[in-house]
Design a protein around this motif. Structure first.
Motif, PDB file in Angstrom:
ATOM      1  N   ARG A 164       0.812  -1.222   0.000  1.00  0.00           N
ATOM      2  CA  ARG A 164       0.000   0.000   0.000  1.00  0.00           C
ATOM      3  C   ARG A 164       0.850   1.279   0.000  1.00  0.00           C
ATOM      4  O   ARG A 164       0.327   2.372   0.177  1.00  0.00           O
ATOM      5  N   ALA A 165       2.159   1.137  -0.179  1.00  0.00           N
ATOM      6  CA  ALA A 165       3.054   2.286  -0.378  1.00  0.00           C
ATOM      7  C   ALA A 165       3.241   2.483  -1.879  1.00  0.00           C
ATOM      8  O   ALA A 165       3.714   1.582  -2.567  1.00  0.00           O
ATOM      9  N   ILE A 166       2.871   3.648  -2.373  1.00  0.00           N
ATOM     10  CA  ILE A 166       2.880   3.924  -3.808  1.00  0.00           C
ATOM     11  C   ILE A 166       3.973   4.951  -4.104  1.00  0.00           C
ATOM     12  O   ILE A 166       4.011   6.020  -3.474  1.00  0.00           O
ATOM     13  N   PHE A 167       4.826   4.642  -5.055  1.00  0.00           N
ATOM     14  CA  PHE A 167       5.949   5.509  -5.387  1.00  0.00           C
ATOM     15  C   PHE A 167       5.649   6.330  -6.648  1.00  0.00           C
ATOM     16  O   PHE A 167       4.782   5.975  -7.442  1.00  0.00           O
ATOM     17  N   ASP A 168       6.378   7.439  -6.783  1.00  0.00           N
ATOM     18  CA  ASP A 168       6.358   8.270  -8.008  1.00  0.00           C
ATOM     19  C   ASP A 168       5.027   8.966  -8.229  1.00  0.00           C
ATOM     20  O   ASP A 168       4.681   9.305  -9.365  1.00  0.00           O
ATOM     21  N   VAL A 169       4.264   9.236  -7.176  1.00  0.00           N
ATOM     22  CA  VAL A 169       2.929   9.794  -7.382  1.00  0.00           C
ATOM     23  C   VAL A 169       2.973  11.247  -7.838  1.00  0.00           C
ATOM     24  O   VAL A 169       1.972  11.772  -8.321  1.00  0.00           O
ATOM     25  N   GLY A 170       4.121  11.889  -7.691  1.00  0.00           N
ATOM     26  CA  GLY A 170       4.281  13.226  -8.247  1.00  0.00           C
ATOM     27  C   GLY A 170       4.616  13.219  -9.725  1.00  0.00           C
ATOM     28  O   GLY A 170       4.674  14.274 -10.363  1.00  0.00           O
ATOM     29  N   HIS A 171       4.861  12.013 -10.266  1.00  0.00           N
ATOM     30  CA  HIS A 171       5.175  11.887 -11.688  1.00  0.00           C
ATOM     31  C   HIS A 171       3.984  11.385 -12.501  1.00  0.00           C
ATOM     32  O   HIS A 171       4.100  11.211 -13.710  1.00  0.00           O
ATOM     33  N   PHE A 172       2.846  11.149 -11.842  1.00  0.00           N
ATOM     34  CA  PHE A 172       1.671  10.702 -12.582  1.00  0.00           C
ATOM     35  C   PHE A 172       1.247  11.777 -13.587  1.00  0.00           C
ATOM     36  O   PHE A 172       1.219  12.973 -13.243  1.00  0.00           O
ATOM     37  N   PRO A 173       0.878  11.398 -14.809  1.00  0.00           N
ATOM     38  CA  PRO A 173       0.404  12.396 -15.791  1.00  0.00           C
ATOM     39  C   PRO A 173      -0.835  13.128 -15.266  1.00  0.00           C
ATOM     40  O   PRO A 173      -1.755  12.512 -14.714  1.00  0.00           O
ATOM     41  N   ASP A 174      -0.818  14.436 -15.409  1.00  0.00           N
ATOM     42  CA  ASP A 174      -1.977  15.285 -15.070  1.00  0.00           C
ATOM     43  C   ASP A 174      -2.297  15.315 -13.578  1.00  0.00           C
ATOM     44  O   ASP A 174      -3.373  15.777 -13.184  1.00  0.00           O
ATOM     45  N   VAL A 175      -1.406  14.795 -12.726  1.00  0.00           N
ATOM     46  CA  VAL A 175      -1.602  14.870 -11.277  1.00  0.00           C
ATOM     47  C   VAL A 175      -0.582  15.852 -10.717  1.00  0.00           C
ATOM     48  O   VAL A 175       0.625  15.650 -10.854  1.00  0.00           O
ATOM     49  N   THR A 176      -1.055  16.918 -10.086  1.00  0.00           N
ATOM     50  CA  THR A 176      -0.178  17.963  -9.569  1.00  0.00           C
ATOM     51  C   THR A 176       0.109  17.753  -8.081  1.00  0.00           C
ATOM     52  O   THR A 176      -0.536  16.916  -7.418  1.00  0.00           O
ATOM     53  N   PHE A 177       1.050  18.523  -7.587  1.00  0.00           N
ATOM     54  CA  PHE A 177       1.315  18.525  -6.145  1.00  0.00           C
ATOM     55  C   PHE A 177       0.044  18.869  -5.377  1.00  0.00           C
ATOM     56  O   PHE A 177      -0.284  18.239  -4.361  1.00  0.00           O
ATOM     57  N   LEU A 178      -0.702  19.868  -5.853  1.00  0.00           N
ATOM     58  CA  LEU A 178      -1.923  20.273  -5.156  1.00  0.00           C
ATOM     59  C   LEU A 178      -2.992  19.186  -5.220  1.00  0.00           C
ATOM     60  O   LEU A 178      -3.796  19.044  -4.299  1.00  0.00           O
ATOM     61  N   ASP A 179      -3.024  18.401  -6.305  1.00  0.00           N
ATOM     62  CA  ASP A 179      -3.945  17.265  -6.361  1.00  0.00           C
ATOM     63  C   ASP A 179      -3.626  16.263  -5.249  1.00  0.00           C
ATOM     64  O   ASP A 179      -4.522  15.791  -4.543  1.00  0.00           O
ATOM     65  N   ASN A 180      -2.347  15.924  -5.105  1.00  0.00           N
ATOM     66  CA  ASN A 180      -1.944  14.975  -4.073  1.00  0.00           C
ATOM     67  C   ASN A 180      -2.283  15.493  -2.682  1.00  0.00           C
ATOM     68  O   ASN A 180      -2.726  14.741  -1.812  1.00  0.00           O
TER      69      ASN A 180
END
Length: 536
Positions: A289-305
């Motif tokens: 349940r630890a997910i890596f690279d979530v800041g590199h997802f297409p169209d997903v911004t820091f503010l989205d996270n």
């Protein structure tokens, strides 16, 4: 008054963001010119900062590794410092900027990435320029390659010689520290109290509005392929070694069964990427349940996270300031984090309620394993300084080397290989995992219960009041005014000489910082295989 910000580069993130916040904090508060001076890379300067300032490139300010890529050999650090001082004076003169009207505000001059910076500062002081030296990070804080370069540049034979070189002292040189703890280190190194200022970083979203949480979560859910009933917490960092990702994996196992934990960014250097990718591989089995690279997802911004998260998490074992402890409150998100006393004390003194910060993550150990671990921690500590001459190595061991033998140990004190052992044992042995859970019941509660709205509102107010741009501007102007009132002293410095040996009152910086911050092996880890057994 003119303010000149100087750094080796203005690439995106890090110090560049701090400088941009300071430019915004000074906007409308001074009647002179703001200039940003750096080496060739100024790609991180945003549009609003470009509008509020002028920009100057002095190639000699760049990191030494960048300068070595040119065809010319690097000159002696002191000669290069004199060149920087001369070129800078000439370039500022083109704008009609003179020393008596100006404060030069340096960032991280003593990190050892360009060893000529301290020499330039010494020459500029002799030329009559008033300067504020803001230190974010110390070479002595487990950066042995940087410290070795400073030893060589200083021609040092004892630690006091290095301190005299990297921390020049003169009437027109003041120091800005991010925390009161770091200011105490500089005072112990002999910097006069009247030339020391605590200037914490400012936090601001600069008018940014969080996206709708449901829409933000939908984007992350789709990108990561997460279940429809999942929830989210985020570790918004570049996953370098000191961010202690092994502990991030462990905490992801302690969160509620439906919660997923994301770390945002992969590091950019080879040694840091190797560590990050190892943890990413370990997570596949031991922390799914630890997910890596979530800041590199297409169209997903820091503010989205941030918007999608229930709270922000931090397992970092070393921070200069702790921006990630403050920013989330401005976005209405709570923080669960490892407590770093030298950072957190200032925040709590300012009024922040940080009741979900934890001191340790306890894991059970048997006596044999505990003895091996203590030896490995000591070996990692001494190996960290093997590359510098013996005379400059620390002589006092940090308290963390006396790891507990009472059947428990803090997970962060383990070497990376031992952390992997614990994670694998938790995955394979339900009884062992339950034992870890029993010892960390309060932490599990912090990871499970929603934050009270009253706590979030209170901390939002405190963070905005004490660390917003208005307060930051007040602190900067107070420091600049105090520096400028030393004009008479500057004239005396010209004739009496600037510099000289620092009065090292409290020991060398390595030992002062070690005593303050402790040692965590993940910061200097060497990745190698180890059999997955031994934790009890």
């Amino acid at each position: 008054m003119n303010v000149i910000f100087l750094h080796a580069h203005f690439r995106p993130g890090g110090v560049t963001q701090v400088v941009e916040n300071q430019v915004a904090a000074l906007s409308g508060r001074i009647d002179g010119t703001i200039v940003l001076v750096s080496g060739l890379d100024q790609s991180g300067i945003g549009a609003s900062t470009l509008d509020r300032s002028r920009q100057v490139v002095v190639p000699e300010l760049d990191y030494d590794r960048e300068l070595r890529r040119s065809d010319r050999p690097l000159a002696d650090a002191r000669q290069r410092g004199e060149t920087i001082a001369r070129v800078l004076g000439d370039r500022l003169g083109e704008f009609g900027i003179a020393a008596e009207q100006t404060v030069l505000h340096w960032h991280n001059h003593a990190l050892g990435k360009n060893v000529a910076h301290p020499a330039a500062i010494k020459q500029l002081a002799a030329d009559g320029w008033r300067q504020l030296l803001q230190i974010h990070d110390f070479a002595e804080d487990f950066r042995p390659e940087n410290y070795a370069r400073l030893i060589d540049a200083a021609g040092a034979s004892v630690p006091a010689d290095v301190a005299a070189y990297e921390f020049p002292q003169a009437p027109g040189i003041h120091y800005a520290m991010l925390t009161t703890a770091d200011a105490a280190v500089m005072a112990d190194l002999g910097v006069a109290p009247q030339r020391l200022h605590v200037v914490p970083n400012s936090v601001s979203f600069d008018g940014a509005i969080l996206p709708d949480p449901d829409q933000a979560w939908g984007k992350i859910q789709a990108a990561a392929g997460l279940p429809s009933d999942a929830t989210w917490c985020v570790y918004p960092v570049r996953g370098i070694r000191r961010k202690n990702l092994g502990e991030f994996l462990l905490l992801s196992r302690l969160t509620p069964p439906s919660m997923y934990s994301g770390v945002t960014l992969e590091p950019t250097t080879a040694v840091e990427r190797a560590s990050y990718r190892r943890w990413r591989d370990v997570a596949v089995v031991c922390a799914p349940r630890a997910i890596f690279d979530v800041g590199h997802f297409p169209d997903v911004t820091f503010l989205d996270n941030l918007s999608a998260s229930q709270f922000v998490i931090s397992t970092s074992v070393a921070e200069g300031f702790g921006m990630a402890y403050l920013e989330p409150w401005l976005a209405g998100r709570g923080v669960v984090a490892r407590r770093l006393p030298h950072v957190v004390r200032d925040f709590e003194s300012a009024g922040l309620r940080l009741d979900r910060f934890y001191d340790e993550v306890v894991v059970p150990v048997d006596d044999r394993w505990a003895g091996e671990v203590r030896r490995e921690i000591a070996e990692a500590y001494h190996a960290a300084w093997q590359s510098i001459p013996i005379a400059f190595r620390p002589t006092v061991e940090p308290a963390s080397l006396a790891a507990s033998s009472s059947g428990e140990i803090d997970f962060a004190l383990l070497t990376a290989d031992r952390q992997v052992e614990v994670l694998r044992r938790m995955h394979d042995d339900a009884g062992f995992e339950n034992s870890v859970r029993d010892r960390n019941a309060d932490l599990i509660a912090s990871l499970s219960a929603p934050f009270l709205s009253s706590t979030i509102e209170h901390n939002h107010t405190v963070a905005e009041r004490e660390y917003g741009n208005d307060r930051a501007g007040e602190r900067l102007l107070a420091a600049y005014r105090q520096i400028r009132t030393g004009a008479a002293e500057i004239g005396g410095a010209r004739s009496s000489g600037v510099g000289g040996k620092a009065a090292v009152l409290g020991g060398q910086a390595i030992e002062l910082l070690s005593a303050q911050k402790g040692f965590f092996p993940c910061r200097t880890e060497v990745i190698h295989a180890r059999p997955a057994e031994g934790a009890s």
